[in-house]
Enzyme design. Structure first.
Site, PDB file in Angstrom:
ATOM      1  N   GLY A  37      11.069   5.593  35.915  1.00 47.06           N
ATOM      2  CA  GLY A  37      11.091   6.775  36.765  1.00 47.06           C
ATOM      3  C   GLY A  37       9.673   7.208  37.040  1.00 47.06           C
ATOM      4  O   GLY A  37       8.722   6.513  36.673  1.00 47.06           O
ATOM      5  N   CYS A  67       9.722  12.706  34.219  1.00 48.48           N
ATOM      6  CA  CYS A  67      11.169  12.718  34.468  1.00 48.48           C
ATOM      7  C   CYS A  67      11.961  12.609  33.166  1.00 48.48           C
ATOM      8  O   CYS A  67      13.185  12.489  33.205  1.00 48.48           O
ATOM      9  CB  CYS A  67      11.567  11.613  35.450  1.00 48.48           C
ATOM     10  SG  CYS A  67      11.439   9.964  34.754  1.00 48.48           S
ATOM     11  N   LYS A 126      11.188  10.416  30.307  1.00 46.90           N
ATOM     12  CA  LYS A 126      11.260   9.085  29.678  1.00 46.90           C
ATOM     13  C   LYS A 126      10.976   9.155  28.178  1.00 46.90           C
ATOM     14  O   LYS A 126      11.709   8.591  27.371  1.00 46.90           O
ATOM     15  CB  LYS A 126      10.264   8.115  30.348  1.00 46.90           C
ATOM     16  CG  LYS A 126      10.501   7.919  31.827  1.00 46.90           C
ATOM     17  CD  LYS A 126       9.483   6.971  32.445  1.00 46.90           C
ATOM     18  CE  LYS A 126       8.049   7.454  32.316  1.00 46.90           C
ATOM     19  NZ  LYS A 126       7.765   8.728  32.999  1.00 46.90           N
ATOM     20  N   SER A 127       9.891   9.848  27.812  1.00 50.53           N
ATOM     21  CA  SER A 127       9.542   9.897  26.380  1.00 50.53           C
ATOM     22  C   SER A 127      10.572  10.700  25.604  1.00 50.53           C
ATOM     23  O   SER A 127      10.878  10.383  24.442  1.00 50.53           O
ATOM     24  CB  SER A 127       8.150  10.517  26.193  1.00 50.53           C
ATOM     25  OG  SER A 127       7.203   9.779  26.921  1.00 50.53           O
ATOM     26  N   GLU A 137       5.471   4.039  27.474  1.00 49.39           N
ATOM     27  CA  GLU A 137       4.298   3.755  28.320  1.00 49.39           C
ATOM     28  C   GLU A 137       4.196   2.245  28.568  1.00 49.39           C
ATOM     29  O   GLU A 137       3.100   1.658  28.551  1.00 49.39           O
ATOM     30  CB  GLU A 137       3.002   4.298  27.685  1.00 49.39           C
ATOM     31  CG  GLU A 137       3.028   5.768  27.281  1.00 49.39           C
ATOM     32  CD  GLU A 137       3.066   6.753  28.457  1.00 49.39           C
ATOM     33  OE1 GLU A 137       2.932   6.325  29.611  1.00 49.39           O
ATOM     34  OE2 GLU A 137       3.268   7.955  28.194  1.00 49.39           O
ATOM     35  N   GLN A 166       4.409   0.568  31.137  1.00 49.30           N
ATOM     36  CA  GLN A 166       3.644   0.134  32.329  1.00 49.30           C
ATOM     37  C   GLN A 166       2.276  -0.409  31.942  1.00 49.30           C
ATOM     38  O   GLN A 166       1.703  -1.230  32.654  1.00 49.30           O
ATOM     39  CB  GLN A 166       3.481   1.301  33.333  1.00 49.30           C
ATOM     40  CG  GLN A 166       2.554   2.439  32.936  1.00 49.30           C
ATOM     41  CD  GLN A 166       3.230   3.520  32.101  1.00 49.30           C
ATOM     42  OE1 GLN A 166       4.372   3.368  31.714  1.00 49.30           O
ATOM     43  NE2 GLN A 166       2.540   4.622  31.825  1.00 49.30           N
TER      44      GLN A 166
HETATM   45  N1  LIG Z   1       9.687  24.246  29.177  1.00 56.98           N
HETATM   46  C1  LIG Z   1      10.613  23.317  29.484  1.00 56.98           C
HETATM   47  N2  LIG Z   1      11.905  23.632  29.475  1.00 56.98           N
HETATM   48  C2  LIG Z   1      12.862  22.699  29.775  1.00 56.98           C
HETATM   49  N3  LIG Z   1      12.571  21.429  30.064  1.00 56.98           N
HETATM   50  C3  LIG Z   1      11.303  21.073  30.085  1.00 56.98           C
HETATM   51  C4  LIG Z   1      10.240  21.986  29.792  1.00 56.98           C
HETATM   52  N4  LIG Z   1       9.059  21.317  29.894  1.00 56.98           N
HETATM   53  C5  LIG Z   1       9.386  20.056  30.232  1.00 56.98           C
HETATM   54  N5  LIG Z   1      10.726  19.907  30.347  1.00 56.98           N
HETATM   55  C6  LIG Z   1      11.487  18.699  30.698  1.00 56.98           C
HETATM   56  O1  LIG Z   1      10.810  17.598  30.189  1.00 56.98           O
HETATM   57  C7  LIG Z   1      10.673  16.598  31.212  1.00 56.98           C
HETATM   58  C8  LIG Z   1       9.421  15.779  30.909  1.00 56.98           C
HETATM   59  O2  LIG Z   1       9.690  15.053  29.729  1.00 56.98           O
HETATM   60  P1  LIG Z   1       8.764  13.865  29.228  1.00 56.98           P
HETATM   61  O3  LIG Z   1       9.602  13.103  28.236  1.00 56.98           O
HETATM   62  O4  LIG Z   1       7.461  14.394  28.771  1.00 56.98           O
HETATM   63  O5  LIG Z   1       8.601  13.043  30.591  1.00 56.98           O
HETATM   64  P2  LIG Z   1       7.955  11.610  30.888  1.00 56.98           P
HETATM   65  O6  LIG Z   1       7.822  10.873  29.586  1.00 56.98           O
HETATM   66  O7  LIG Z   1       8.909  10.963  31.842  1.00 56.98           O
HETATM   67  O8  LIG Z   1       6.637  11.878  31.547  1.00 56.98           O
HETATM   68  C9  LIG Z   1      10.619  17.409  32.503  1.00 56.98           C
HETATM   69  O9  LIG Z   1      11.081  16.676  33.624  1.00 56.98           O
HETATM   70  C10 LIG Z   1      11.613  18.531  32.195  1.00 56.98           C
HETATM   71  O10 LIG Z   1      12.928  18.113  32.487  1.00 56.98           O
HETATM   72  C1  LIG Z   2       0.392   7.314  38.317  1.00 53.86           C
HETATM   73  C2  LIG Z   2      -0.551   6.874  37.243  1.00 53.86           C
HETATM   74  C3  LIG Z   2      -0.395   7.345  35.946  1.00 53.86           C
HETATM   75  N1  LIG Z   2      -1.261   6.960  34.984  1.00 53.86           N
HETATM   76  C4  LIG Z   2      -1.108   7.479  33.608  1.00 53.86           C
HETATM   77  C5  LIG Z   2      -1.078   8.977  33.487  1.00 53.86           C
HETATM   78  C6  LIG Z   2      -0.299   9.188  32.188  1.00 53.86           C
HETATM   79  O1  LIG Z   2      -1.228   9.097  31.111  1.00 53.86           O
HETATM   80  C7  LIG Z   2       0.655   7.985  32.162  1.00 53.86           C
HETATM   81  C8  LIG Z   2       2.081   8.345  32.536  1.00 53.86           C
HETATM   82  O2  LIG Z   2       2.641   9.127  31.521  1.00 53.86           O
HETATM   83  P1  LIG Z   2       4.087   9.853  31.626  1.00 53.86           P
HETATM   84  O3  LIG Z   2       4.511   9.954  30.198  1.00 53.86           O
HETATM   85  O4  LIG Z   2       4.984   8.972  32.439  1.00 53.86           O
HETATM   86  O5  LIG Z   2       3.870  11.174  32.260  1.00 53.86           O
HETATM   87  O6  LIG Z   2       0.151   7.053  33.104  1.00 53.86           O
HETATM   88  C9  LIG Z   2      -2.268   6.054  35.252  1.00 53.86           C
HETATM   89  O7  LIG Z   2      -3.038   5.656  34.367  1.00 53.86           O
HETATM   90  N2  LIG Z   2      -2.427   5.584  36.526  1.00 53.86           N
HETATM   91  C10 LIG Z   2      -1.596   5.967  37.532  1.00 53.86           C
HETATM   92  O8  LIG Z   2      -1.798   5.509  38.693  1.00 53.86           O
END
Ligand SMILES: Nc1ncnc2c1ncn2[C@@H]1O[C@H](COP(=O)(O)OP(=O)(O)O)[C@@H](O)[C@H]1O
Ligand SMILES: Cc1cn([C@H]2C[C@H](O)[C@@H](COP(=O)(O)O)O2)c(=O)[nH]c1=O
Length: 218
Positions: free
Chosen positions: A9, A13, A15-16, A87, A89
């Site tokens: 995603g 969104c 993922k973690s 992570e 990617q």
């Molecule tokens: N304060 C909050 N309250 C509710 N949900 C939250 C809050 N902050 C972040 N989130 C949720 O956490 C998601 C991000 O989770 P995270 O696992 O860090 O994402 P990713 O790993 O995909 O970057 C956001 O899309 C949202 O749905």
């Molecule tokens: C688009 C994009 C992202 N990154 C890096 C930025 C963050 O450290 C991670 C993504 O973390 P998340 O848990 O999915 O929010 O990727 C990057 O290095 N280069 C890029 O183009």
């Protein structure tokens, strides 16, 4: 039969969060897993979610070999039922091939999590190889949203809220950063193509030189 799954995603969104939830659910049923990640924003050997959850993880480096790592654990008498890889990617293509070997030769489930494309909409090497090799690619159900309300499908890199299109593929960072920092913003394709971030859209609406917002083809 074990499987290689790629949960993908945009940034932010969930993922973690899902990775940590899956680990929790499997652990609760007596399964033993290993969490691995590369370049998490929270620092080395850590997996962190924006919901506040975090856990220790094995840090993946350039010369890390997933297959050898698991074989080593098993040879030392350890048990490994599954791998959680965040992570993903940032993994090299060869490392994703190693993950496929873990699934096929050791019959261990591998759940990977990552963004598919970079700030220029190009596939990351690890994501490309996962799309090529995974048994399943799952798009996360929680939709990150563009400032316009549409589903966000692309990741923009920003400096001071303005989208940039030059730079290294990997720059660790976050959404919602201060003005002078390199940050990221998720956008729908339409606004990614037009390089229209929340800040630039707001600025163009406020400018007396432009048409009212609803009259613009944004
Ligand atoms: N304060 C909050 N309250 C509710 N949900 C939250 C809050 N902050 C972040 N989130 C949720 O956490 C998601 C991000 O989770 P995270 O696992 O860090 O994402 P990713 O790993 O995909 O970057 C956001 O899309 C949202 O749905
Ligand atoms: C688009 C994009 C992202 N990154 C890096 C930025 C963050 O450290 C991670 C993504 O973390 P998340 O848990 O999915 O929010 O990727 C990057 O290095 N280069 C890029 O183009």
């Amino acid at each position: 039969m074990a499987e290689l799954v790629f949960f993908s995603g945009t940034m932010d969104c969930g993922k973690s969060t899902l990775a940590l939830q899956m680990d929790h659910n499997h652990t609760a049923r007596g399964r033993q897993g290993v969490i691995l990640t590369r370049n998490d924003r929270a620092g080395a050997a850590t997996i962190s979610s924006r919901l506040g959850l975090r856990a220790e993880a094995v840090e993946v480096t350039d010369d890390f070999d997933f297959h050898a790592h698991v074989v080593h654990r098993l040879s030392a008498g350890g048990r490994v039922d599954y791998l959680i890889c965040d992570e993903a990617q940032f993994f090299a293509a060869e490392q994703v091939d190693q993950l496929a070997r873990v699934v096929d030769e050791l019959d261990i489930d591998v759940y990977t999590f990552g963004i598919t494309t970079d700030f220029r909409t190009r596939l990351f090497p690890g994501s490309q190889r996962l799309i090529e090799l995974a048994d399943r690619v799952e798009v996360l159900q929680v939709e990150a949203l563009c400032w316009c309300g549409a589903r966000a499908t692309h990741n923009a890199r920003t400096v001071g809220g303005v989208m940039v299109v030059e730079g290294a593929q990997v720059v660790i960072g976050d959404i919602s950063v201060s003005e002078d920092e390199v940050g990221y913003e998720v956008l729908c394709r339409r606004h990614h193509r037009r390089r229209l971030t929340a800040a630039t859209a707001r600025a163009s609406v406020l400018s007396p030189d432009v048409l009212p917002f609803e009259d613009q083809q944004v």
